[in-house]
Enzyme design. Structure first.
Site, PDB file in Angstrom:
ATOM      1  N   SER A   7      81.385  -1.430  25.772  1.00  0.00           N
ATOM      2  CA  SER A   7      81.018  -1.323  27.181  1.00  0.00           C
ATOM      3  C   SER A   7      79.553  -1.648  27.403  1.00  0.00           C
ATOM      4  CB  SER A   7      81.282   0.118  27.625  1.00  0.00           C
ATOM      5  OG  SER A   7      80.727   0.351  28.887  1.00  0.00           O
TER       6      SER A   7
ATOM      7  N   TYR B 192      79.467   8.945  27.126  1.00  0.00           N
ATOM      8  CA  TYR B 192      80.489   7.889  26.992  1.00  0.00           C
ATOM      9  C   TYR B 192      79.899   6.648  26.315  1.00  0.00           C
ATOM     10  CZ  TYR B 192      83.054   3.770  28.596  1.00  0.00           C
ATOM     11  OH  TYR B 192      83.692   2.564  28.651  1.00  0.00           O
TER      12      TYR B 192
ATOM     13  N   LYS C  99      80.600   4.665  22.463  1.00  0.00           N
ATOM     14  CA  LYS C  99      80.856   3.223  22.242  1.00  0.00           C
ATOM     15  C   LYS C  99      79.832   2.642  21.263  1.00  0.00           C
ATOM     16  CE  LYS C  99      84.416   2.731  24.962  1.00  0.00           C
ATOM     17  NZ  LYS C  99      85.730   2.316  24.464  1.00  0.00           N
TER      18      LYS C  99
END
Ligand code: UD1
Length: 325
Positions: free
Chosen positions: A115, A139, A143
């Site tokens: 991402s 988050y 990643k």
């Protein structure tokens, strides 16, 4: 090739599965249906109901696969900041299970859905692959961590990977073959669609005092069919060159919240009430990608990432749920 798509019943996963099938690959979807939907499964693919925390189940599904495509992650940035444990368990421990199953089963290739959230607040635009990685959300941290694991498993176990850093995924299959709605979406375009349908009363515009032409947040929206195509191209590349690759995937265009809203009002012909509220913590003003590397290495080109197509393909799916006139 034999592809195991982990998270293949989800929003991006189902479009990706469709693309692998269209390109003649043999597809098995592995999904726990926590956010994926049976409705997103295709007749031509096999389905294994399973959870990435269940290592034996993952290993059984891995047998005979040439490639894993890993899209089984939670992706709500706000939630990751208040429930990091959930993201550690699924996005990190679950991904480690996937890597170990790939290593144990002799799976040679892995395509990972990374991402733009790995970059955090941009230091310059457009963001290329050399841009420093310093995620602002938990988050994004998950990643970035998995990208580091991937590099080690490449070096130590010979698993070649493609890490695809999506910018803002949006839209629905241009041929209408995916119809499952995302559950409890937090992203702009599905929220606008739900407002157009009167599933929710209004769009909250998170801040209009950013340093952008109209003051609202500017993002690089990329159509999910274009993202799906990149997964197949990335596998072509890593298998042909026996070399891993990390690329940014965006349309290179930036649209503000108000531009997206105006386009949605135009395309849907619906009212779509909106109210400006305060900024959402952690939101950068602008994010745009450089997709030069994806173009050069993978031969990737976005074909459907114009605003009109992003909105109209979404509306094709949502309009069936519209209430009132
Ligand atoms: C974020 C992540 C992205 C991730 C995606 C997955 C960052 C910088 N980006 O994208 O990497 O893959 O989530 O969920 O962490 N907006 C509103 N009202 C709303 C919703 C959004 O005004 O109800 C605005 C936001 O403030 C932003 C734009 O719309 O300016 C896009 O937001 P969103 O769709 O949530 O995506 P990102 O936060 O950019």
């Amino acid at each position: 090739m034999k592809i195991l798509i982990i998270g293949g019943a989800g929003y991006i996963g189902s479009h990706t599965a469709r693309e692998f099938l269209d390109r003649g690959h043999e597809v098995t979807v592995f999904d726990n249906l926590s956010s994926g939907l049976r409705q997103n499964l295709f007749a031509e693919e096999a389905f294994v109901y399973g959870d990435i925390m269940d290592y034996p189940a993952l290993l059984r599904a891995a047998k005979g696969a040439d490639c894993f495509v890993h899209l089984a992650a939670f992706k709500a940035v706000g939630e990751s900041m208040v429930a990091p444990e959930k993201y550690s368990r699924n996005n990190i421990s679950g991904s480690v299970n996937i890597l170990n199953a790939a290593a144990e089963a002799g799976v040679r290739y892995l395509i990972f859905s990374s991402s733009a959230a790995v970059f955090g607040q941009p230091e310059y635009l457009p963001i290329d692959e050399q841009h420093p990685v310093h995620p602002e959300s938990y988050y994004g941290f998950t990643k970035a961590e998995i990208e580091r694991f991937l590099a080690w498993y490449d070096k130590l176990k010979g698993i070649r990977y493609g890490s695809l850093r999506y910018f803002n995924a949006a839209g629905y299959d241009v041929r209408g073959r995916v119809t499952g709605l995302e559950q409890n979406p937090a992203n702009l375009i599905p929220v606008i669609m739900e407002t157009a349908c009167r599933i929710r009363p209004e769009l909250q515009v998170f801040g209009d005092d950013y340093d952008t032409p109209d003051g609202t947040g500017l993002r690089d929206y990329v159509h999910v069919n274009d993202l799906a195509a990149a997964h197949v191209l990335a596998l072509d590349y890593i298998s042909k060159h026996d070399k891993s690759v990390t690329v940014n995937l965006g349309s290179e265009a930036g649209f503000s919240v108000l531009e997206v809203l105006d386009a949605a009002r135009r395309v849907t012909g619906r009212e779509i009430p909106a109210k400006v509220v305060g900024r959402r913590p952690g939101d950068p003003a602008k994010l745009t990608a450089s997709a030069k590397l994806a173009r050069e290495l993978l031969g990737w080109q976005p074909h459907h990432s114009d605003l009109e197509t992003l909105i109209s393909t979404s509306w094709n799916v949502y309009k069936g749920f519209a209430r009132g006139a």
